[in-house]
Scaffold this active site. Sequence first.
Site, mmCIF file in Angstrom:
data_model
loop_
_atom_site.group_PDB
_atom_site.id
_atom_site.type_symbol
_atom_site.label_atom_id
_atom_site.label_comp_id
_atom_site.label_asym_id
_atom_site.label_seq_id
_atom_site.Cartn_x
_atom_site.Cartn_y
_atom_site.Cartn_z
ATOM 1 N N ASP A 141 0.812 -1.213 0.000
ATOM 2 C CA ASP A 141 0.000 0.000 0.000
ATOM 3 C C ASP A 141 0.848 1.267 0.000
ATOM 4 O O ASP A 141 0.635 2.159 -0.826
ATOM 5 C CB ASP A 141 -0.933 -0.018 1.222
ATOM 6 N N ALA A 169 -4.875 2.242 -1.003
ATOM 7 C CA ALA A 169 -4.643 1.452 -2.213
ATOM 8 C C ALA A 169 -5.139 0.018 -2.020
ATOM 9 O O ALA A 169 -5.826 -0.544 -2.877
ATOM 10 C CB ALA A 169 -3.165 1.459 -2.585
ATOM 11 N N ASP A 170 -4.786 -0.574 -0.892
ATOM 12 C CA ASP A 170 -5.244 -1.933 -0.600
ATOM 13 C C ASP A 170 -6.770 -2.018 -0.558
ATOM 14 O O ASP A 170 -7.382 -2.889 -1.183
ATOM 15 C CB ASP A 170 -4.710 -2.378 0.766
ATOM 16 N N THR A 171 -7.371 -1.141 0.211
ATOM 17 C CA THR A 171 -8.813 -1.217 0.411
ATOM 18 C C THR A 171 -9.573 -0.955 -0.879
ATOM 19 O O THR A 171 -10.525 -1.671 -1.208
ATOM 20 C CB THR A 171 -9.250 -0.214 1.497
ATOM 21 N N GLY A 174 -9.349 -3.911 -3.204
ATOM 22 C CA GLY A 174 -10.255 -4.970 -2.783
ATOM 23 C C GLY A 174 -11.694 -4.692 -3.169
ATOM 24 O O GLY A 174 -12.406 -5.583 -3.650
#
Length: 396
Positions: A141, A169-171, A174
């Site tokens: 991230d 970025a991760d969330t 997803g």
Amino acid sequence: MAASAPLPLARFRVIDLTRVRAGPTAVRQLADWGAEVIKIEEPVNAATETEMGGVRLGPDYQNLQRNKKSLTLNLKSEAGRTVMHRLVRQADVVIENYRPDVKHRLGIDYDTLKAINPRLVYASISGFGQDGPYARRPGYDQIVQGMGGMMSVTGLPGSGPVRAGIAVADTSAGLYCAIGILIALLDREATGQGQWVHTSLLEAQLAILDLQAARWLVAGEVPVQAGNDHPTIIPTGLFTTANGPMTLQVPGQLMWERLCKALERPQWLTDPRYRTNRDRSQNRAALNAEINAILQTEPREYWIEKLNAAGLACGAVNTVDQAFADPQVRHLGIAWPVRHPQLGDIQLVGQPIHSSRYSPCVRNVAPMPGEHNDEILAGLGLDESELQQLRSEHVI
């Protein structure tokens, strides 16, 4: 954990090969809405199980991995891949977030699994995309926040690049992945065919730049740090009251007129420094100073009530504990109560989506390694002698 009617995704079986955050975030959307999720994990021994057990009882793991079943399976072994292929025959979705080359080495790539189940929806999340010059780089991230422009527009002017306080970025990757999976499942209802959908942290990060990205792509403007001020809507930002900070956003000329009236400053409407949004942008510091001088005369609660009554958007600046104690947050019920067998009564972050027909909830807490091995493998038709052989060979 409250019982409810079958949820809308209950007819789907999902094989979860994900780790860390982006992948589990995608899977959680499906699991919370009823999908049967089988989380594939490496077999553990007594030494590592204690370590993993500690991690599993932490807040982050409990929040990300709820509503899943755990199957330990060594995908590097032939026997493990055989079990995986049997699972795929009964699955609707496989989700993975390995680096792009890993799934091919393990023999669990889309083309291989599609040959077993043509209706399979296969979803991938990577750091930088499935191909291209950065495809095999490790991606996390914070790295992508830097590369994708987020850090350049976050923080106070002149402070240098600043990481956002959450894993944006991760969330977002997803969530985009979950949307892609649902699109593919809808398409399968019409075509009968599965497909491969994939996104990356880098693409998701660029996508959620949204207005800042559009400023560059459409108008050729390179956005910079604006701190607590909005880059284009003035006045918007963090202001000081007699007993603490508050936020205020005044979009458009009508709202500006309302603010001038509420603060008893009609002269601002004809002041050449403040007449238009462009004027206010050029004189932002002076205007903010004048607003601050007024707001500092009364407590925050006074101004929030007065400005909201005038139709203006403003609010308190809360810490996380204060946010969850807010009466509106309590009313919305986004903190889900859970009875955990080891942690006792806890709360997890609930779904922000409401449905007139369904009520998602935490049906199962995050599983321990291999907690559902016997149940899942018996469902594939393996008998006790076969299970024992898999255990003895450390396949499960």
